[in-house]
Design an enzyme around this catalytic site. Structure first.
Site, PDB file in Angstrom:
ATOM      1  N   LYS A  82       0.836  -1.291  -0.286  1.00  0.00           N
ATOM      2  CA  LYS A  82       0.089   0.025  -0.125  1.00  0.00           C
ATOM      3  C   LYS A  82       0.892   1.247  -0.040  1.00  0.00           C
ATOM      4  O   LYS A  82       0.334   2.284  -0.373  1.00  0.00           O
ATOM      5  CB  LYS A  82      -0.883  -0.063   1.091  1.00  0.00           C
ATOM      6  CG  LYS A  82      -2.195  -1.203   1.079  1.00  0.00           C
ATOM      7  CD  LYS A  82      -3.405  -0.604   1.931  1.00  0.00           C
ATOM      8  CE  LYS A  82      -4.275  -1.906   1.400  1.00  0.00           C
ATOM      9  NZ  LYS A  82      -5.627  -1.552   2.186  1.00  0.00           N
ATOM     10  N   ASP A 130      -7.443   0.159   7.891  1.00  0.00           N
ATOM     11  CA  ASP A 130      -7.074  -0.711   9.033  1.00  0.00           C
ATOM     12  C   ASP A 130      -5.610  -0.569   9.500  1.00  0.00           C
ATOM     13  O   ASP A 130      -5.308  -1.430  10.315  1.00  0.00           O
ATOM     14  CB  ASP A 130      -7.282  -2.089   8.350  1.00  0.00           C
ATOM     15  CG  ASP A 130      -8.751  -2.334   8.327  1.00  0.00           C
ATOM     16  OD1 ASP A 130      -9.594  -2.269   9.309  1.00  0.00           O
ATOM     17  OD2 ASP A 130      -9.278  -2.964   7.289  1.00  0.00           O
TER      18      ASP A 130
END
Length: 399
Positions: A82, A130
Site C-alpha cells: 500500500k 485498517d
C-alpha cells in the site's frame, strides 16, 4: 495442518479468459497513468523493487510446477504494497493543487525538495484505514508537505496507530468497523474541506481510488521484469479486501498480456467476503457485521466500485478462508521449511486448497501449475506478529 474449516471455492460463472481489456477496464486502469506512476515512484527516497522469491520446496509439497511470491514486506520501509498507492495519490493531489495555484505541476522530487511548500502545507488529506493504507497516506503527507488526518476503527491495534502518528498525522478513532470509519471520514472531510485519499471507491468518488490503483500496478511491472526469461505464471493469488489491489494487479497483467494473463484467484476472510458474496449474487453486495478477522487489512464489507468491472469478468475463482488458515500460513512460511527462504505470509489459500484436496476444482490448479502469490505485507505490527507466529519478526528475518 490446521483445525480450520475447508475453504469455500466459488468458480466465477462470468469469468471470460478470452475477453479483451476493453473500454470499461481501460477507464479504470490507464496504461499512460501507470507509466506516470512508475516514473514518479522511482524518484522517491528508498525506492527499490521488492524481491520476487521462488519457493521450490513448497511448490513441490503442493504439487505445483513453480511457486513465486512477491514479498512486499520491506516496501519503502512501510512494510506493505500500500506504500505504492496512498502516497502516490497524495503526490498527485498536492501536485494538482500547486498547478492550480502556480500554473506549473511539480514532480515528486520537486515537492520532496519543498517546492511550493506554502501551497502544500494548506492541504489536509484524510482517509480511513485498517493500518497500511493510512500509513502510506500519512507518509506521503509527511513527504510532500501537507497535513494528514487518519480515521481508524476500534478494532485496529494500538501499534498501527502509533506508527501512523509517528509520521505526524492526527488519528481519529471510530466506533464500529472499517466501513463505519470510511463513512465518518467522508462526512468530516465534506464538512471541514479535507481531501479524501481512499483506496475504496464509492458513488461519486472514483478518481482518486483509480490513482491509488495505478500506484499499485507498478508492482506488476516489477514482477514482469523479475520473472525468469520466457516464464509466466498460470495462476495469480491475490488478497481481496475491497478489491482495489486485486483489480490493480490483475488489471495490469490483463493490460500487458491479454488472454495470456494468469488465472486470478481472489482470497478473502470468510466473515468479510464482500467480493465472494457479490460474485455469488451477480451484483455488488454488502457484507455487514463486525468483520472481525486476523486478516485485518482484508476486513472490508463493501466492494470498491472501480474494482468490480475488472474482477467481475477477470476472476477465475473466489476463495474464502477461516482465520486459522492465515495463521498456519504465516507460521509455515516464517519457518522457511523445505529449504525455502522465510517470508511473512500470503499463500494461505494454496495451503488450504491443497489440504482439502480441492485443487482440481480451480481450473488448471493441479500438477504443474505455475503460481504467483503476493505477500502483501510484513510484520506491520510486531506485537501481533509475535503473538500469531510465536517468534519475533527479527528472528524470522521479515522485519
Amino acid at each position: 495442518m490446521t483445525d480450520g474449516p475447508p475453504p469455500a471455492i466459488l468458480l466465477n460463472p462470468r469469468a471470460d479468459a478470452g475477453a479483451p481489456f476493453g473500454p470499461a477496464q481501460r477507464a479504470i486502469m490507464d496504461a499512460d497513468e501507470v507509466d506516470a506512476a512508475r516514473r514518479a515512484i522511482a524518484s522517491w527516497p528508498g525506492y527499490a523493487p521488492t524481491p520476487l522469491i521462488a519457493l521450490p520446496g513448497l511448490a513441490a509439497e503442493l504439487g505445483l510446477g513453480a511457486l513465486w511470491v512477491k514479498d512486499e514486506g520491506r516496501r519503502l520501509g512501510l512494510g506493505s504494497f500500500k506504500a505504492l498507492g496512498g502516497a502516490y495519490a497524495v503526490y498527485r493531489l498536492v501536485a494538482e493543487a500547486v498547478h492550480q495555484a502556480t500554473g506549473r505541476r511539480p514532480s515528486s522530487a520537486e515537492l520532496i525538495a519543498s517546492v511550493a511548500r506554502d501551497v502544500a502545507s494548506a492541504i489536509t488529506v484524510t482517509t480511513a484505514t485498517d493500518g497500511n493504507h493510512g500509513r502510506s497516506v500519512a507518509w506521503g503527507a509527511h513527504l510532500f508537505g501537507c497535513r494528514a488526518v487518519i480515521y481508524m476503527h476500534e478494532g485496529v491495534s494500538a501499534g498501527r496507530v502509533e506508527v501512523i502518528e509517528g509520521f505526524g498525522a492526527d488519528v481519529v478513532r471510530v466506533a464500529g468497523n472499517y466501513d463505519d470509519s470510511v463513512r465518518v471520514c467522508a462526512a468530516d472531510a465534506a464538512r471541514l474541506g479535507r481531501h479524501v485519499v481512499s483506496d475504496t471507491a464509492y458513488e461519486g468518488y472514483t478518481t482518486i481510488p483509480c490513482t491509488v490503483m495505478h500506484g499499485y500496478a507498478v508492482m506488476v511491472d516489477e514482477i514482469v521484469a523479475q520473472l525468469p526469461a520466457g516464464d509466466r505464471p498460470s495462476h495469480l493469488v491475490v488478497q481481496g479486501g475491497c478489491g482495489g489491489f486485486a483489480a490493480a494487479v490483475h488489471g495490469r497483467f490483463w493490460q500487458l498480456w491479454g488472454r495470456d494473463r494468469p488465472r486470478l484467484i481472489v482470497v478473502e476472510p470468510d466473515n468479510a467476503a464482500c467480493l465472494h458474496a457479490s460474485a455469488m449474487a451477480g451484483r455488488l453486495t454488502v457484507v455487514g457485521g463486525a468483520l472481525d478477522t486476523v486478516m485485518g487489512g482484508l476486513a472490508c464489507g463493501e466492494v470498491s466500485l472501480v474494482a468490480w468491472p475488472i474482477l467481475d469478468r477477470g476472476t477465475a475463482a473466489f476463495v474464502t478462508l477461516a482465520d486459522p488458515w492465515a495463521v498456519a500460513a504465516m507460521r509455515r512460511l516464517a519457518s522457511g521449511a523445505a529449504g525455502d527462504p522465510p517470508v511473512a505470509a500470503g499463500v494461505a489459500a494454496l495451503l488450504a486448497i491443497a489440504a482439502g484436496g480441492a485443487a482440481a476444482t480451480v481450473p488448471g490448479l493441479g500438477h504443474g501449475a505455475r503460481v504467483l502469490a503476493i505477500v502483501s505485507e510484513g510484520a506491520t505490527d510486531p506485537a501481533v506478529y509475535r503473538a500469531l507466529v510465536g517468534r519475533g519478526a527479527e528472528a524470522v528475518g521479515v522485519a
